[in-house]
Design an enzyme around this catalytic site. Structure first.
Site, PDB file in Angstrom:
ATOM      1  N   SER A 141      -4.895  -6.756   8.590  1.00 41.24           N
ATOM      2  CA  SER A 141      -4.967  -7.133  10.015  1.00 41.24           C
ATOM      3  C   SER A 141      -5.328  -8.600  10.210  1.00 41.24           C
ATOM      4  CB  SER A 141      -5.997  -6.282  10.761  1.00 41.24           C
ATOM      5  OG  SER A 141      -6.306  -5.131  10.068  1.00 41.24           O
ATOM      6  N   GLY A 165      -9.959  -4.280   2.240  1.00 45.16           N
ATOM      7  CA  GLY A 165     -10.439  -3.547   3.410  1.00 45.16           C
ATOM      8  C   GLY A 165     -11.438  -4.363   4.217  1.00 45.16           C
ATOM      9  N   GLY A 166     -11.066  -4.673   5.450  1.00 49.86           N
ATOM     10  CA  GLY A 166     -11.978  -5.383   6.349  1.00 49.86           C
ATOM     11  C   GLY A 166     -12.234  -6.825   5.944  1.00 49.86           C
ATOM     12  N   ASP A 185       0.819  -1.213   0.000  1.00 49.87           N
ATOM     13  CA  ASP A 185       0.000   0.000   0.000  1.00 49.87           C
ATOM     14  C   ASP A 185       0.850   1.261   0.000  1.00 49.87           C
ATOM     15  OD1 ASP A 185      -2.808  -0.875   0.192  1.00 49.87           O
ATOM     16  OD2 ASP A 185      -2.174  -1.803   2.076  1.00 49.87           O
ATOM     17  N   MET A 217      -2.157   4.640  -3.745  1.00 49.61           N
ATOM     18  CA  MET A 217      -3.139   5.617  -3.249  1.00 49.61           C
ATOM     19  C   MET A 217      -2.447   6.969  -3.261  1.00 49.61           C
ATOM     20  SD  MET A 217      -4.704   3.284  -0.200  1.00 49.61           S
ATOM     21  CE  MET A 217      -3.286   2.210  -0.175  1.00 49.61           C
ATOM     22  N   GLY A 244      -6.909   4.403   3.175  1.00 49.91           N
ATOM     23  CA  GLY A 244      -6.155   5.279   4.063  1.00 49.91           C
ATOM     24  C   GLY A 244      -5.625   4.607   5.309  1.00 49.91           C
TER      25      GLY A 244
HETATM   26  C1  DX5 Z   1      -6.364   0.523   3.143  1.00 49.20           C
HETATM   27  C2  DX5 Z   1      -5.415  -0.368   2.396  1.00 49.20           C
HETATM   28  C3  DX5 Z   1      -5.584  -1.794   2.686  1.00 49.20           C
HETATM   29  C4  DX5 Z   1      -5.317  -2.207   4.114  1.00 49.20           C
HETATM   30  C5  DX5 Z   1      -6.303  -3.281   4.448  1.00 49.20           C
HETATM   31  O1  DX5 Z   1      -6.361   1.769   2.573  1.00 49.20           O
HETATM   32  O2  DX5 Z   1      -5.586  -0.200   1.002  1.00 49.20           O
HETATM   33  O3  DX5 Z   1      -4.796  -2.582   1.810  1.00 49.20           O
HETATM   34  O4  DX5 Z   1      -4.031  -2.694   4.331  1.00 49.20           O
HETATM   35  O5  DX5 Z   1      -6.202  -3.556   5.789  1.00 49.20           O
HETATM   36  P1  DX5 Z   1      -7.257  -4.442   6.566  1.00 49.20           P
HETATM   37  O6  DX5 Z   1      -7.241  -5.792   5.931  1.00 49.20           O
HETATM   38  O7  DX5 Z   1      -6.745  -4.429   7.960  1.00 49.20           O
HETATM   39  O8  DX5 Z   1      -8.590  -3.767   6.432  1.00 49.20           O
HETATM   40 ZN    ZN Z   2      -4.600  -1.670  -0.358  1.00 50.75          ZN
END
Ligand code: DX5
Ligand code: ZN
Length: 215
Positions: A197, A175-176, A34, A66, A141
């Protein structure tokens, strides 16, 4: 076949080396990297310098940019060993198609991403220029957020748009994602799952990856 791409964002930053080894040992398909610039999103993370070291390891680097003006940085990330480079529709502006072509010209797989509140129609004109579409399932983010359920409708919408157009890019979600939400994402049509995570907190990363890949 479901691909799994653990996100380095959730790793122990004192031990990137071990983190990548853990991802490789887990049987994951890629390492999600990221890149945040403090402008497209508030935080700043890692650049091409670190990628250059990590990409010497035997796993595909899944670079998620990003950042504003992604076109300025494509070559640097490609040279640093990226396999996939994903830009954001919201940041790419009128140059989106050219930037996607540039990613392929640099020898990488081209990806495009949209944030939760961006309409999937914004991608209509580039469906045949991409190898991967990343539907953000949280606001980009930071890690550790909860998946926003309506984003899975976007996965369904983009899948049907691709089918209509006769193209079949990878559909990635980010994400999530955990074992529960992954099942809904796959059911909606995702075939590449980013997990930050949930991967690094998993007691048995190999089991975690296998559970996602077997969905
Ligand atoms: C958030 C990132 C994700 C992040 C996901 O902006 O793009 O790649 O690492 O993290 P988790 O899996 O903890 O939501
Ligand atoms: Zn990502």
């Amino acid at each position: 076949m479901i691909k799994v791409s653990p996100s380095l964002l959730a790793a122990d930053y004192l031990h990137f080396d071990k983190a990548v080894d853990k991802v490789i040992a887990s049987g994951a398909d890629a390492l999600h990297y990221d890149v945040m610039d403090g402008e497209f999103v508030p935080a700043i993370t890692f650049g091409e310098g670190l990628l250059d070291f990590l990409s010497k390891k035997p796993i595909a680097m899944d670079v998620h940019l990003m950042i504003v003006h992604p076109e300025k940085h494509i070559k640097a990330f490609a040279d640093a060993g990226a396999r996939y480079i994903t830009i954001h529709q919201e940041a790419a502006g009128f140059g989106m198609a050219d930037t996607l072509k540039l990613i392929r010209e640099c020898g990488c797989l081209a990806g495009v991403s949209i944030k939760p509140f961006t309409n999937v129609d914004a991608l209509t004109d580039v469906l045949d220029l991409v190898d991967l579409i990343l539907i953000m399932t949280v606001e980009p983010g930071k890690g550790g957020q909860k998946l926003i359920p309506f984003t899975l409708d976007k996965v369904r919408q983009i899948k049907s748009m691709c089918e209509q157009k006769g193209v079949s890019p990878i559909i990635e979600v980010d994400g999530g994602i955990n074992t529960q939400t992954a099942a809904s994402a796959v059911e909606a049509g995702a075939n590449m799952l980013v997990a930050g995570s949930a991967f690094f907190k998993a007691g048995d990363p190999k089991e975690f990856v296998a559970a996602l890949k077997n969905l």
